[in-house]
Motif scaffolding. Structure first.
Motif, PDB file in Angstrom:
ATOM      1  N   ILE A   1      41.765  32.309  35.509  1.00  0.00           N
ATOM      2  CA  ILE A   1      43.065  32.816  35.051  1.00  0.00           C
ATOM      3  C   ILE A   1      43.049  33.046  33.550  1.00  0.00           C
ATOM      4  N   HIS A   2      42.470  32.097  32.808  1.00  0.00           N
ATOM      5  CA  HIS A   2      42.415  32.260  31.345  1.00  0.00           C
ATOM      6  C   HIS A   2      41.624  33.511  30.966  1.00  0.00           C
ATOM      7  N   ALA A   3      40.477  33.704  31.606  1.00  0.00           N
ATOM      8  CA  ALA A   3      39.657  34.879  31.300  1.00  0.00           C
ATOM      9  C   ALA A   3      40.420  36.167  31.599  1.00  0.00           C
ATOM     10  N   LEU A   4      41.158  36.173  32.709  1.00  0.00           N
ATOM     11  CA  LEU A   4      41.939  37.359  33.065  1.00  0.00           C
ATOM     12  C   LEU A   4      43.074  37.596  32.069  1.00  0.00           C
ATOM     13  N   GLU A   5      43.712  36.520  31.591  1.00  0.00           N
ATOM     14  CA  GLU A   5      44.788  36.676  30.605  1.00  0.00           C
ATOM     15  C   GLU A   5      44.259  37.207  29.287  1.00  0.00           C
ATOM     16  N   VAL A   6      43.083  36.741  28.888  1.00  0.00           N
ATOM     17  CA  VAL A   6      42.451  37.278  27.674  1.00  0.00           C
ATOM     18  C   VAL A   6      42.204  38.767  27.829  1.00  0.00           C
ATOM     19  N   ARG A   7      41.702  39.146  29.033  1.00  0.00           N
ATOM     20  CA  ARG A   7      41.462  40.574  29.280  1.00  0.00           C
ATOM     21  C   ARG A   7      42.756  41.378  29.228  1.00  0.00           C
ATOM     22  N   MET A   8      43.872  40.791  29.704  1.00  0.00           N
ATOM     23  CA  MET A   8      45.168  41.478  29.644  1.00  0.00           C
ATOM     24  C   MET A   8      45.570  41.771  28.198  1.00  0.00           C
ATOM     25  N   VAL A   9      45.339  40.778  27.307  1.00  0.00           N
ATOM     26  CA  VAL A   9      45.650  40.981  25.891  1.00  0.00           C
ATOM     27  C   VAL A   9      44.801  42.117  25.320  1.00  0.00           C
ATOM     28  N   GLU A  10      43.512  42.125  25.665  1.00  0.00           N
ATOM     29  CA  GLU A  10      42.630  43.183  25.169  1.00  0.00           C
ATOM     30  C   GLU A  10      43.080  44.552  25.669  1.00  0.00           C
ATOM     31  N   ILE A  11      43.426  44.636  26.955  1.00  0.00           N
ATOM     32  CA  ILE A  11      43.862  45.916  27.520  1.00  0.00           C
ATOM     33  C   ILE A  11      45.147  46.384  26.844  1.00  0.00           C
ATOM     34  N   SER A  12      46.079  45.445  26.586  1.00  0.00           N
ATOM     35  CA  SER A  12      47.341  45.816  25.924  1.00  0.00           C
ATOM     36  C   SER A  12      47.078  46.423  24.555  1.00  0.00           C
ATOM     37  N   GLY A  13      46.173  45.802  23.780  1.00  0.00           N
ATOM     38  CA  GLY A  13      45.837  46.352  22.460  1.00  0.00           C
ATOM     39  C   GLY A  13      45.193  47.721  22.563  1.00  0.00           C
TER      40      GLY A  13
END
Length: 648
Positions: free
Chosen positions: A595-607
Motif C-alpha cells: 500500500i505504501h509503495a502504491l501511495e508513493v506512486r500516486m504522488v508521483e503520478i499526480s505531480g
C-alpha cells in the motif's frame, strides 16, 4: 495554551529606547505578521522572542522543548555539501532509524526464524512508517520544487549558489524540519510569484505557529490571521489579515484624532471660563475648574497621535497621448547570441488609460521585454511602436539610470533645472532633508535609490510609465503611497511587478509570460487567478477517464473450498481461511508495504499529471490518467485485504 509569552518586554541601546512595555503571546497554530516602519525594531523583537538577544526589561517564557525555526533576512549556509544533503539533515532521526532497519534486515537474513528479531523489526518498521520514513525523500522534492529548485540543482554544492538561492535552501530545510514555531524575516524575498503561491499554500496547511515580518501585503492577506504593529516603541494588535488591519488601523487613528480634538476643545472652553470668572462672582468655581484642569493635564492628557513622515507623490502627465499607446507586430524577444528566443508576443495594442501588469517567473525575460519596447535592445523579429504624443517614463529595477557619482540634488536637477531651494523642498517630500541631498547616489540603500528614482519620474511629466519592480525595497507605508499615486495617474502604465497587492489594485489586464510565449488576459488579477485555477481544474477533469458502462454480470463460478492457509489468488481482498498468527503478521506487513509503495506512486503520478497538463501534453495526460485510476483501484483492493486481515 500559548507556546510563547512575553511580559512587559523592552529594549534599549544606551539612552535610546527602541520599544518598551510589550506584552504578547503566541498560541498553538497562530499565524501572525509583525509590521511597522523600517527601524522600529521588528528584527530585534524577533531575536528577543527566540532567545538570541536579551531584553533590557521584561521576560519571555517559552514552552518547554519548544522547537523554533528561524529564517533571517540574510541567512548563512556555510556547509560545502550538496543541496540534497542539506535537506537530509532535517531527517537525521529518520535516517538513523533507516540504518537500524537495514541492520536488522541483515540479521534476519542470517538468523531466519528468530521471532524476537522479527518482532523488533516489525515494531521499528511501524514506527519508521508512522514518522514518514517512506515519504521524506518525496517531501524533499516537493518542497525544493515548490521553492523554485529543479533536479539539476540537487547535487550542486551550496557554496556555488547565489545569496537568494541560499535563502531559499534554508527556508526549504526549515519547512522540512517541521518546528513548533516558524519565525520568518522577509520570507518572500528572492521568490517569484509561483514560489510565493506555493509557500502560501504550504503555510496555510502548517500545523505549527508562524510569526513573520514581511513587506508583501498580498502574502499577508493569504496567510496570517493577526497583525502586530510595532511603531513609536509600542505594540498594537489587530485581528484578521493585512487588509483587515488597514481598515481597523484607519478607524483607530480616526478615533484617536477625534478624542484628541475633543479634549483640546474641552480644555479651551475650560480655560476661557477660568479666564473670565477667576476675578468675578464665580471665583470659587473657576478655581475648582483650574485644579481639575491642572490634574487632567498632568495625568490624563491625550497626546496628539503621532505620524511618520511619508512620501508625497504626485504624478501628472503633462501631455495627453493618442488613444493607441503601444502596438506590437510579430514581436519576438530574446538575444541574438542565445540558442533560442525567450518568447513570442501576440500582436497587441495597449490603449490610453490602461494598466497592463507583466508577470512571470524569475529569468523568463520580463526586464528584457521592457528594454525591447524601449528600443534599448533589438527584437529578434517584428516591431514594437509607440503611439502619437507618447512620452515615456521608465523606472528601472536596478536603478541603472541613476549616475552613481552624482549627489541626490544633482541627480534631480538632470530632469529639470530649478532654484536650489525649490529642489530641496521637492526632495523633502521624498524624505531627503538637510544634508541628505548632498549624499552621493553610490552611498544610498536600495530603498533610498528607489525614492530618488520616483522623484525623477514624478518630475518628468511622462504619460506612459514603464515600471520595473517599483515597490522593491520600499516599506509598507511607501508602497501604499505609491499605489495611491499610480491609481490616480492620468496616463498609461506598463507594470512589471511581483507585488500582487499592487497588481491586484491597479491592473486592467494581465500579460503573463512563460518560457516561449506571452499571453494576454483581459481583466483584473483576481479574475486572472480564478480563470487559471478553472483551467487547471478542467485539465485535471480531462485527465480522468470517462466512467465505463457496467458490464453484464456472468453467473458466479462454482466455489472451490480453499485449503487451510490458502487465500483466493484472484481476489487480493479475500482472506485465507486459516492463517497462523505469525503468517498473519507477515501478510499484514507485506500488504502495508505494498500500500505504501502504491501511495508513493500516486504522488508521483499526480505531480507528472500537473506538469503534463501545464505543458498541454494531451496524450501524456490521458496515459497518466489511466495509470492513476489503475493505481487507485489497486490501493482499494489492498486496503480491503488489510482491513480483513486486521479483523480476523
Amino acid at each position: 495554551m500559548s507556546i510563547l509569552t512575553a511580559s512587559r518586554v523592552g529594549k534599549a541601546f544606551g539612552a535610546d529606547d527602541i520599544f518598551e512595555d510589550i506584552t504578547l503571546e503566541i498560541p498553538h497554530g497562530a499565524k501572525i505578521a509583525l509590521v511597522g516602519p523600517n527601524g522600529a525594531g521588528k528584527t530585534t523583537l524577533l531575536r528577543i522572542l527566540m532567545g538570541l538577544e536579551e531584553p533590557s526589561a521584561g521576560t519571555v517564557t517559552r514552552m518547554r522543548g519548544l522547537r523554533i525555526g528561524y529564517l533571517p533576512q540574510r541567512p548563512e549556509l556555510v556547509a560545502d555539501h550538496p543541496l540534497w544533503d542539506e535537506m537530509l539533515t532535517a531527517f537525521s532521526d529518520l535516517r538513523r532509524r533507516e540504518v537500524q532497519l537495514e541492520s536488522l534486515a541483515h540479521e534476519m537474513a542470517e538468523r531466519p526464524g528468530d521471532e524476537a528479531l522479527m518482532a523488533r523489526y516489525g515494531e521499528l518498521q511501524h514506527e519508521f512508517e508512522a514518522a514518514g520514513g517512506y515519504e521524506f525523500e518525496n517531501r524533499i522534492e516537493q518542497v525544493l520544487q515548490g521553492l523554485g529548485f529543479d533536479q539539476n540543482d540537487y547535487q550542486k554544492p551550496l557554496p556555488i549558489f547565489s545569496g537568494g538561492q541560499k535563502t531559499r535552501a534554508l527556508l526549504a530545510r526549515l519547512l522540512l524540519e517541521d518546528p513548533d514555531l516558524l519565525v520568518l524575516d522577509e520570507p518572500t524575498n528572492h521568490l517569484d510569484i509561483a514560489a510565493v503561491e506555493w509557500l502560501e499554500g504550504f503555510l496555510n496547511g502548517w500545523r505549527g505557529a508562524v510569526l513573520l515580518v514581511s513587506h508583501d501585503r498580498y502574502f499577508m492577506d493569504r496567510v496570517v490571521t493577526a497583525i502586530w504593529e510595532l511603531d513609536w516603541g509600542q505594540m498594537e494588535t489587530y485581528r484578521g489579515n493585512y487588509s483587515a488591519y488597514v481598515h481597523q488601523r484607519a478607524e483607530r487613528r480616526a478615533l484617536q484624532f477625534s478624542e484628541y480634538e475633543a479634549q483640546r476643545e474641552m480644555i479651551a472652553r475650560e480655560e476661557e471660563y477660568i479666564r473670565r470668572n477667576m476675578a468675578g462672582q464665580n471665583t470659587k468655581q473657576a478655581k475648582g475648574r483650574l485644579k481639575r484642569l491642572e490634574r487632567l493635564k498632568r495625568d490624563q492628557l491625550i497626546e496628539r497621535p503621532r505620524e511618520h513622515r511619508s512620501l508625497h507623490l504626485h504624478l501628472q502627465a503633462n501631455v495627453r497621448s493618442g488613444d493607441k499607446v503601444l502596438m506590437t507586430k510579430n514581436l519576438l524577444v530574446g538575444y541574438s547570441d542565445a540558442p533560442a528566443p525567450l518568447f513570442s508576443v501576440p500582436d497587441l495594442t495597449l490603449y490610453r488609460g490602461e494598466v497592463a501588469a507583466v508577470i512571470g517567473p524569475n529569468g523568463v525575460g520580463k526586464t528584457t521585454f521592457l528594454k525591447t519596447l524601449l528600443q534599448q535592445l533589438e527584437p529578434l523579429s517584428g516591431t514594437a511602436k509607440m503611439g502619437a504624443s507618447v512620452k515615456i517614463g521608465y523606472f528601472a529595477q536596478a536603478h541603472e539610470l541613476l549616475n552613481p557619482d552624482n549627489t541626490i540634488l544633482d541627480e534631480l536637477l538632470t530632469v529639470r533645472n530649478m532654484p536650489i531651494s525649490n529642489a530641496r523642498d521637492y526632495l523633502g517630500s521624498f524624505l531627503f532633508s538637510g544634508d541628505d541631498v548632498f549624499r552621493q547616489i553610490n552611498t544610498l540603500s536600495g530603498g533610498e535609490r528607489g525614492r530618488i528614482a520616483l522623484a525623477k519620474l514624478a518630475l518628468d511629466g511622462a504619460n506612459f510609465l514603464l515600471l520595473d519592480e517599483p515597490t522593491n525595497h520600499l516599506d509598507i507605508p511607501s508602497q501604499e503611497v505609491l499605489q495611491d499615486m499610480l491609481a490616480r495617474f492620468n496616463g498609461t502604465i506598463l507594470l512589471v511587478s511581483h507585488d500582487r497587492y499592487l497588481v491586484d489594485a491597479l491592473a486592467t489586464q494581465i500579460w503573463s509570460i512563460e518560457p516561449g510565449k506571452l499571453t494576454v488576459f483581459e481583466g483584473s488579477y483576481q479574475e486572472f487567478v480564478a480563470a487559471r485555477e478553472a483551467a487547471r481544474e478542467a485539465a485535471r477533469q480531462a485527465a480522468m477517464p470517462a466512467p465505463k458502462a457496467p458490464e453484464p454480470k456472468a453467473p458466479p463460478p462454482a466455489k472451490t473450498p480453499a485449503r487451510p492457509g490458502q487465500g483466493n489468488p484472484g481476489n487480493p481482498g479475500a482472506q485465507a481461511v486459516k492463517l497462523s498468527p505469525r503468517e498473519r503478521e507477515k501478510r499484514i506487513a507485506a500488504v502495508e508495504a505494498a500500500i505504501h509503495a502504491l501511495e508513493v506512486r500516486m504522488v508521483e503520478i499526480s505531480g507528472e499529471l500537473e506538469a503534463a497538463s501545464g505543458a498541454g501534453q494531451v496524450d501524456r495526460v490521458r496515459e497518466l490518467g489511466e495509470a492513476y485510476t489503475a493505481t487507485q483501484a489497486e490501493i482499494d483492493a489492498r486496503m480491503e485485504e488489510w482491513e480483513t486481515l486486521l479483523a480476523s
